[in-house]
Design a protein around this motif. Sequence first.
Motif, PDB file in Angstrom:
ATOM      1  N   SER A 157      -2.539  -3.168   0.701  1.00  0.00           N
ATOM      2  CA  SER A 157      -1.590  -2.767   1.515  1.00  0.00           C
ATOM      3  C   SER A 157      -1.951  -1.435   2.031  1.00  0.00           C
ATOM      4  CB  SER A 157      -0.190  -2.581   1.069  1.00  0.00           C
ATOM      5  OG  SER A 157      -0.083  -1.694   0.014  1.00  0.00           O
ATOM      6  N   GLN A 158      -1.538  -1.029   3.107  1.00  0.00           N
ATOM      7  CA  GLN A 158      -1.686   0.289   3.809  1.00  0.00           C
ATOM      8  C   GLN A 158      -3.023   0.409   4.058  1.00  0.00           C
ATOM      9  OE1 GLN A 158      -0.453   3.077   0.809  1.00  0.00           O
ATOM     10  NE2 GLN A 158       1.560   3.226   1.820  1.00  0.00           N
ATOM     11  N   PRO A 159      -3.489  -0.759   5.441  1.00  0.00           N
ATOM     12  CA  PRO A 159      -4.773  -0.401   5.852  1.00  0.00           C
ATOM     13  C   PRO A 159      -4.972   0.738   6.759  1.00  0.00           C
ATOM     14  CG  PRO A 159      -3.468  -2.116   7.247  1.00  0.00           C
ATOM     15  CD  PRO A 159      -2.765  -1.579   5.983  1.00  0.00           C
ATOM     16  N   ASP A 160      -6.068   1.542   6.567  1.00  0.00           N
ATOM     17  CA  ASP A 160      -6.324   2.712   7.256  1.00  0.00           C
ATOM     18  C   ASP A 160      -7.325   2.434   8.168  1.00  0.00           C
ATOM     19  OD1 ASP A 160      -8.919   2.505   6.117  1.00  0.00           O
ATOM     20  OD2 ASP A 160      -8.491   4.729   5.007  1.00  0.00           O
ATOM     21  N   GLY A 161      -7.867   1.132   8.605  1.00  0.00           N
ATOM     22  CA  GLY A 161      -8.732   1.178   9.614  1.00  0.00           C
ATOM     23  C   GLY A 161     -10.076   0.994   9.214  1.00  0.00           C
ATOM     24  N   VAL A 162     -10.455   0.998   7.810  1.00  0.00           N
ATOM     25  CA  VAL A 162     -11.586   0.752   7.033  1.00  0.00           C
ATOM     26  C   VAL A 162     -11.392   0.209   6.062  1.00  0.00           C
ATOM     27  CG1 VAL A 162     -13.704   2.096   6.042  1.00  0.00           C
ATOM     28  CG2 VAL A 162     -12.654   3.154   8.137  1.00  0.00           C
ATOM     29  N   ARG A 163     -10.489   0.460   4.997  1.00  0.00           N
ATOM     30  CA  ARG A 163     -10.117  -0.328   3.809  1.00  0.00           C
ATOM     31  C   ARG A 163      -8.775  -0.123   3.641  1.00  0.00           C
ATOM     32  NH1 ARG A 163     -12.192   4.687   3.236  1.00  0.00           N
ATOM     33  NH2 ARG A 163     -11.117   6.271   2.445  1.00  0.00           N
ATOM     34  N   TYR A 164      -8.160  -0.779   2.585  1.00  0.00           N
ATOM     35  CA  TYR A 164      -6.858  -0.640   2.154  1.00  0.00           C
ATOM     36  C   TYR A 164      -6.477   0.369   1.213  1.00  0.00           C
ATOM     37  CZ  TYR A 164      -5.605  -5.134   4.350  1.00  0.00           C
ATOM     38  OH  TYR A 164      -5.441  -6.063   5.200  1.00  0.00           O
ATOM     39  N   GLU A 165      -5.586   1.185   1.470  1.00  0.00           N
ATOM     40  CA  GLU A 165      -5.444   2.532   0.725  1.00  0.00           C
ATOM     41  C   GLU A 165      -4.894   2.301  -0.695  1.00  0.00           C
ATOM     42  OE1 GLU A 165      -3.462   5.462   3.003  1.00  0.00           O
ATOM     43  OE2 GLU A 165      -4.952   5.814   4.109  1.00  0.00           O
ATOM     44  N   THR A 166      -3.859   1.152  -0.710  1.00  0.00           N
ATOM     45  CA  THR A 166      -3.217   0.702  -1.712  1.00  0.00           C
ATOM     46  C   THR A 166      -3.655  -0.716  -2.391  1.00  0.00           C
ATOM     47  OG1 THR A 166      -1.375   2.061  -1.249  1.00  0.00           O
ATOM     48  CG2 THR A 166      -0.979   0.453  -2.970  1.00  0.00           C
ATOM     49  N   VAL A 167      -3.991  -0.782  -3.659  1.00  0.00           N
ATOM     50  CA  VAL A 167      -4.398  -2.060  -4.240  1.00  0.00           C
ATOM     51  C   VAL A 167      -3.624  -2.091  -5.675  1.00  0.00           C
ATOM     52  CG1 VAL A 167      -6.163  -3.646  -5.060  1.00  0.00           C
ATOM     53  CG2 VAL A 167      -6.632  -2.110  -3.159  1.00  0.00           C
ATOM     54  N   HIS A 168      -2.782  -3.377  -5.628  1.00  0.00           N
ATOM     55  CA  HIS A 168      -2.064  -3.392  -7.073  1.00  0.00           C
ATOM     56  C   HIS A 168      -2.735  -4.842  -7.668  1.00  0.00           C
ATOM     57  CE1 HIS A 168       0.705  -0.183  -6.855  1.00  0.00           C
ATOM     58  NE2 HIS A 168       0.748  -0.444  -5.522  1.00  0.00           N
TER      59      HIS A 168
END
Length: 196
Positions: A157-168
């Motif tokens: 979750s929380q895509p920053d346009g390059v990658r997802y900032e949060t991974v659970h």
Amino acid sequence: MCTTPDAPRRSQMRPEEFEELARLAFRALEGLQLEFLGGRLGVKPRSGGNHGCVIEWLVRSCFQARPELWLHSHGLRMRGTDGGRVHPDGTLAPAEAFVGQGEWVDADRVLMVVEVTDADVDADRRDRVEKPRAYAEAGIPVYLLIDRDSAEIIVHSQPDGVRYETVHTLPFGKAVRLPDPVGISLDTEPLKNWVR
């Protein structure tokens, strides 16, 4: 073939050419879907067996929690450097989001994409490396990877346009809350029945 330094060279297939190839292949290669990501062609088997059970479980879970959303099966036109085309195992969006768009739809109304791992090594690389990047570039809020190899559910979750900032990452059997804008809780206990 000789080319002059200023003559244009074409090294990749255009996304529109891929769409035509995929349409023709769909008829010829029943049971397979083509994807075009990172400038490369990929082949993805259609879901069935245990893979299909996982998708059906997710369809029911999403519909029970949020009936205004559907888990669609359209192909997505990706934003980003190569304009790729992918066939997620599921695309969660408002029920009427893709009316009139055909097989390939834009990702701008997508809340979540879902992939379920298969034994295919190429699909493994795409699901774990290439697709998270492509989905984050497209701004898709949530990427749910149901990993049947490791019996884990991975929520990006929380895509920053390059990658997802949060991974659970959670093992099958744990309850998982999919972040907003999805806002659905899943009991992943049934997934234990459909590992490899």
